[in-house]
Design a protein around this motif. Structure first.
Motif, PDB file in Angstrom:
ATOM      1  N   SER A 119       6.555  -7.820 -16.549  1.00  0.00           N
ATOM      2  CA  SER A 119       5.813  -8.569 -17.580  1.00  0.00           C
ATOM      3  C   SER A 119       4.553  -7.842 -18.019  1.00  0.00           C
ATOM      4  N   GLY A 120       4.538  -6.510 -17.914  1.00  0.00           N
ATOM      5  CA  GLY A 120       3.364  -5.755 -18.311  1.00  0.00           C
ATOM      6  C   GLY A 120       3.706  -4.627 -19.264  1.00  0.00           C
ATOM      7  N   GLU A 121       2.685  -3.881 -19.630  1.00  0.00           N
ATOM      8  CA  GLU A 121       2.846  -2.756 -20.549  1.00  0.00           C
ATOM      9  C   GLU A 121       2.932  -1.444 -19.763  1.00  0.00           C
ATOM     10  N   PRO A 122       3.635  -0.440 -20.283  1.00  0.00           N
ATOM     11  CA  PRO A 122       3.696   0.861 -19.604  1.00  0.00           C
ATOM     12  C   PRO A 122       2.307   1.472 -19.506  1.00  0.00           C
ATOM     13  N   ARG A 123       2.077   2.195 -18.414  1.00  0.00           N
ATOM     14  CA  ARG A 123       0.827   2.932 -18.255  1.00  0.00           C
ATOM     15  C   ARG A 123       1.066   4.128 -17.342  1.00  0.00           C
ATOM     16  N   GLU A 124       0.190   5.122 -17.458  1.00  0.00           N
ATOM     17  CA  GLU A 124       0.263   6.307 -16.612  1.00  0.00           C
ATOM     18  C   GLU A 124      -0.488   6.042 -15.321  1.00  0.00           C
ATOM     19  N   VAL A 125       0.167   6.281 -14.195  1.00  0.00           N
ATOM     20  CA  VAL A 125      -0.470   6.059 -12.896  1.00  0.00           C
ATOM     21  C   VAL A 125      -0.311   7.301 -12.045  1.00  0.00           C
ATOM     22  N   PRO A 126      -1.289   7.596 -11.191  1.00  0.00           N
ATOM     23  CA  PRO A 126      -1.172   8.741 -10.291  1.00  0.00           C
ATOM     24  C   PRO A 126      -0.186   8.419  -9.163  1.00  0.00           C
ATOM     25  N   VAL A 127       0.711   9.348  -8.861  1.00  0.00           N
ATOM     26  CA  VAL A 127       1.741   9.080  -7.861  1.00  0.00           C
ATOM     27  C   VAL A 127       1.893  10.274  -6.923  1.00  0.00           C
ATOM     28  N   CYS A 128       2.336   9.970  -5.713  1.00  0.00           N
ATOM     29  CA  CYS A 128       2.669  11.023  -4.765  1.00  0.00           C
ATOM     30  C   CYS A 128       4.024  11.623  -5.143  1.00  0.00           C
ATOM     31  N   ALA A 129       4.402  12.713  -4.479  1.00  0.00           N
ATOM     32  CA  ALA A 129       5.656  13.394  -4.820  1.00  0.00           C
ATOM     33  C   ALA A 129       6.863  12.496  -4.576  1.00  0.00           C
ATOM     34  N   ALA A 130       6.842  11.730  -3.477  1.00  0.00           N
ATOM     35  CA  ALA A 130       7.993  10.883  -3.152  1.00  0.00           C
ATOM     36  C   ALA A 130       8.191   9.781  -4.188  1.00  0.00           C
ATOM     37  N   ASP A 131       7.085   9.139  -4.596  1.00  0.00           N
ATOM     38  CA  ASP A 131       7.208   8.073  -5.595  1.00  0.00           C
ATOM     39  C   ASP A 131       7.534   8.640  -6.968  1.00  0.00           C
ATOM     40  N   ALA A 132       7.069   9.846  -7.278  1.00  0.00           N
ATOM     41  CA  ALA A 132       7.435  10.480  -8.550  1.00  0.00           C
ATOM     42  C   ALA A 132       8.942  10.688  -8.621  1.00  0.00           C
ATOM     43  N   THR A 133       9.535  11.096  -7.498  1.00  0.00           N
ATOM     44  CA  THR A 133      10.983  11.290  -7.459  1.00  0.00           C
ATOM     45  C   THR A 133      11.710   9.953  -7.615  1.00  0.00           C
ATOM     46  N   ARG A 134      11.207   8.919  -6.943  1.00  0.00           N
ATOM     47  CA  ARG A 134      11.849   7.605  -7.048  1.00  0.00           C
ATOM     48  C   ARG A 134      11.835   7.110  -8.493  1.00  0.00           C
ATOM     49  N   LEU A 135      10.696   7.245  -9.145  1.00  0.00           N
ATOM     50  CA  LEU A 135      10.594   6.776 -10.528  1.00  0.00           C
ATOM     51  C   LEU A 135      11.517   7.565 -11.452  1.00  0.00           C
ATOM     52  N   SER A 136      11.586   8.867 -11.271  1.00  0.00           N
ATOM     53  CA  SER A 136      12.452   9.687 -12.131  1.00  0.00           C
ATOM     54  C   SER A 136      13.924   9.367 -11.920  1.00  0.00           C
ATOM     55  N   ASP A 137      14.253   8.853 -10.715  1.00  0.00           N
ATOM     56  CA  ASP A 137      15.635   8.470 -10.416  1.00  0.00           C
ATOM     57  C   ASP A 137      15.932   7.033 -10.818  1.00  0.00           C
ATOM     58  N   GLY A 138      14.935   6.349 -11.403  1.00  0.00           N
ATOM     59  CA  GLY A 138      15.142   4.969 -11.812  1.00  0.00           C
ATOM     60  C   GLY A 138      15.011   3.968 -10.686  1.00  0.00           C
ATOM     61  N   ARG A 139      14.434   4.398  -9.568  1.00  0.00           N
ATOM     62  CA  ARG A 139      14.253   3.499  -8.432  1.00  0.00           C
ATOM     63  C   ARG A 139      12.824   2.964  -8.397  1.00  0.00           C
ATOM     64  N   ASP A 140      12.619   1.929  -7.607  1.00  0.00           N
ATOM     65  CA  ASP A 140      11.291   1.358  -7.452  1.00  0.00           C
ATOM     66  C   ASP A 140      10.463   2.202  -6.494  1.00  0.00           C
ATOM     67  N   PRO A 141       9.165   2.354  -6.776  1.00  0.00           N
ATOM     68  CA  PRO A 141       8.295   3.053  -5.830  1.00  0.00           C
ATOM     69  C   PRO A 141       8.072   2.212  -4.578  1.00  0.00           C
ATOM     70  N   VAL A 142       7.541   2.835  -3.537  1.00  0.00           N
ATOM     71  CA  VAL A 142       7.201   2.113  -2.311  1.00  0.00           C
ATOM     72  C   VAL A 142       5.790   1.555  -2.483  1.00  0.00           C
TER      73      VAL A 142
END
Length: 456
Positions: free
Chosen positions: A326-349
């Protein structure tokens, strides 16, 4: 026989007039029994936080309403509750009209028959939070249970202070004598009464800060423990072959940051002081990142904020696009593991914390976590990260700094605080929920034209 005309003495006439007047006052319709209008409800809510329409008294007794009103007053929050009969007219715009008529910035909860909805000014509670609170009590058919549950959860999450008019309220019974007695008592008490009120508000504020600090203490202690475990797992000895002065300096700085965080947390007395603790932990983790780069002969990392989803993941390595529910897209700083999860369409930890409604991400768990996040995400980036979240909306309220400190960046705060007299100056979208063809859904703009998932 001549008729005799009797004349009534003056005292007898006066007595008759008094009896007639009393009879009229006792039998004439009172404001409580007259046809209820939104203006009548609004006038009552300006004097007391709970209004029960006479035609709906079977849902919530006067004693139960008094207990609920006392809870809200004791919490010093601008929560308004109205209980109305099922056939109350013009309910499509009821929330908006009630907010306009009352004219006070706050959270408005209304039960109409067995249907329930709420709306709030953004400075008090964001729309997503209102929606979640309303959803959590949907289906509760008993009015007392539903209103008690909603009130408990709302008071734990909302911001602002109660309107000043409640301090001198007669309880909403509309009896002028009670108001006169109250006024006389205040005048008689003079400065002593004012001092007592100040002391009561100060104690309430201190209690709220203690409760917020206890929530923070659990989360920060987890962070300190996690950093200590990282240090224990670190396979580095200052005297090992190949160790340089720069490596030893990074290592010593990380140890110092760990000790500093423990020392600072032991001395914390206010929620806002937690920010220095998480700043120390962020510094320590960056030192470990530099040490790892030196040992592996890699370029030194640039100084970046920690991973937005969980600062325990360490410094971020990139920015990624993320869209909260229910929010708008935004740029957030992420670690390498969460960057991979997001690029794979998965939820971050995500970092979750305990709330009254179970585990929630820290940005959706109430105002107490502002100082914790502020220490990790300084430099003015925090508003952009938290825009549209519960925490971001609360930190944008003008009253936030008084409870949790300032200096978190420009959240665009301003306008009226909870409890302020703001009249019709409010965002009508926050109160757009209505019945919509019989459905009392919407929760102050739940989307879909005010209809919340099919409503009732």
């Amino acid at each position: 026989m001549k008729s005799v005309r009797r004349t009534r003495s003056l005292p007898g006439l006066l007595a008759a007039l008094v009896v007639a007047a009393l009879t009229f006052l006792l039998t004439a319709p009172t404001p409580a029994s007259a046809a209820t209008s939104v203006s009548t409800i609004a006038e009552a809510l300006r004097e007391s936080p709970v209004y029960v329409d006479p035609a709906a008294s079977g849902q919530l007794s006067s004693g139960e309403a008094d207990v609920l009103a006392k809870q809200i007053k004791d919490a010093d929050k601008p929560l308004f509750v109205a209980v109305l009969p099922a056939d109350f007219p013009n309910t499509d715009t009821l929330l908006q009209n009630l907010r306009t008529a009352t004219g006070v910035t706050g959270l408005y909860a209304v039960r109409v028959g067995d249907r329930f909805n709420a709306g709030a000014d953004g400075a008090v509670l964001p729309r997503d939070a209102v929606r979640n609170l309303v959803t959590s009590v949907q289906g509760e058919t008993d009015a007392k249970t539903q209103l008690d549950d909603f009130t408990d959860r709302a008071l734990a999450n909302m911001g602002g202070s109660a309107p000043a008019g409640w301090d001198s309220s007669s309880g909403g019974d509309g009896v002028p004598t009670a108001a006169l007695i109250t006024t006389g008592a205040v005048l008689a008490a003079g400065g002593a009464g004012a001092y007592a009120l100040v002391r009561r508000n100060r104690r309430r504020h201190e209690e709220e800060q203690r409760a917020a600090l206890e929530k923070l203490r659990v989360v920060v202690d987890e962070d300190i423990t996690a950093f200590g475990e990282e240090l224990d797992r670190l396979d580095f000895h200052p005297s090992e072959p190949g160790a340089t002065d720069a490596m030893r300096e990074d290592y010593e700085h990380a140890l110092d940051a760990y000790d500093q965080a423990k020392r600072l947390m032991a001395g914390v007395r206010k929620p806002e002081e937690v920010r220095a603790v998480t700043q120390a932990l962020d510094d320590g983790r960056f030192s470990l990142a530099k040490l790892a780069a030196r040992r592996e002969s890699r370029p030194l990392p640039e100084r970046r904020p920690p991973c937005f989803f969980d600062p325990r993941h360490g410094p971020s390595v990139t920015d990624a696009t993320w869209t909260p529910p229910s929010g708008e897209p935004r740029e957030v700083p992420v670690c390498a593991a969460d960057a991979t999860r997001l690029s794979d369409g998965r939820d971050p930890v995500m970092r979750e914390v305990d709330t009254a409604d179970g585990r929630r991400p820290y940005w959706d768990a109430g105002p107490a976590y502002g100082p914790w996040a502020g220490g990790y995400f300084g430099g003015g980036i925090l508003p952009g990260l938290l825009i549209g979240t519960m925490l971001g909306s609360m930190m944008s309220a003008p009253a936030y700094a008084a409870d949790y400190g300032s200096g978190y960046g420009d959240f665009g705060g301003g306008g009226y605080e909870g409890g302020d007299i703001s009249g019709a100056d409010f965002n009508t979208d926050d109160f757009s929920g209505g019945f919509g063809g019989g459905d009392f859904g919407g929760g102050g703009d739940f989307g879909g034209g005010g209809d919340f998932g099919g409503g009732f």
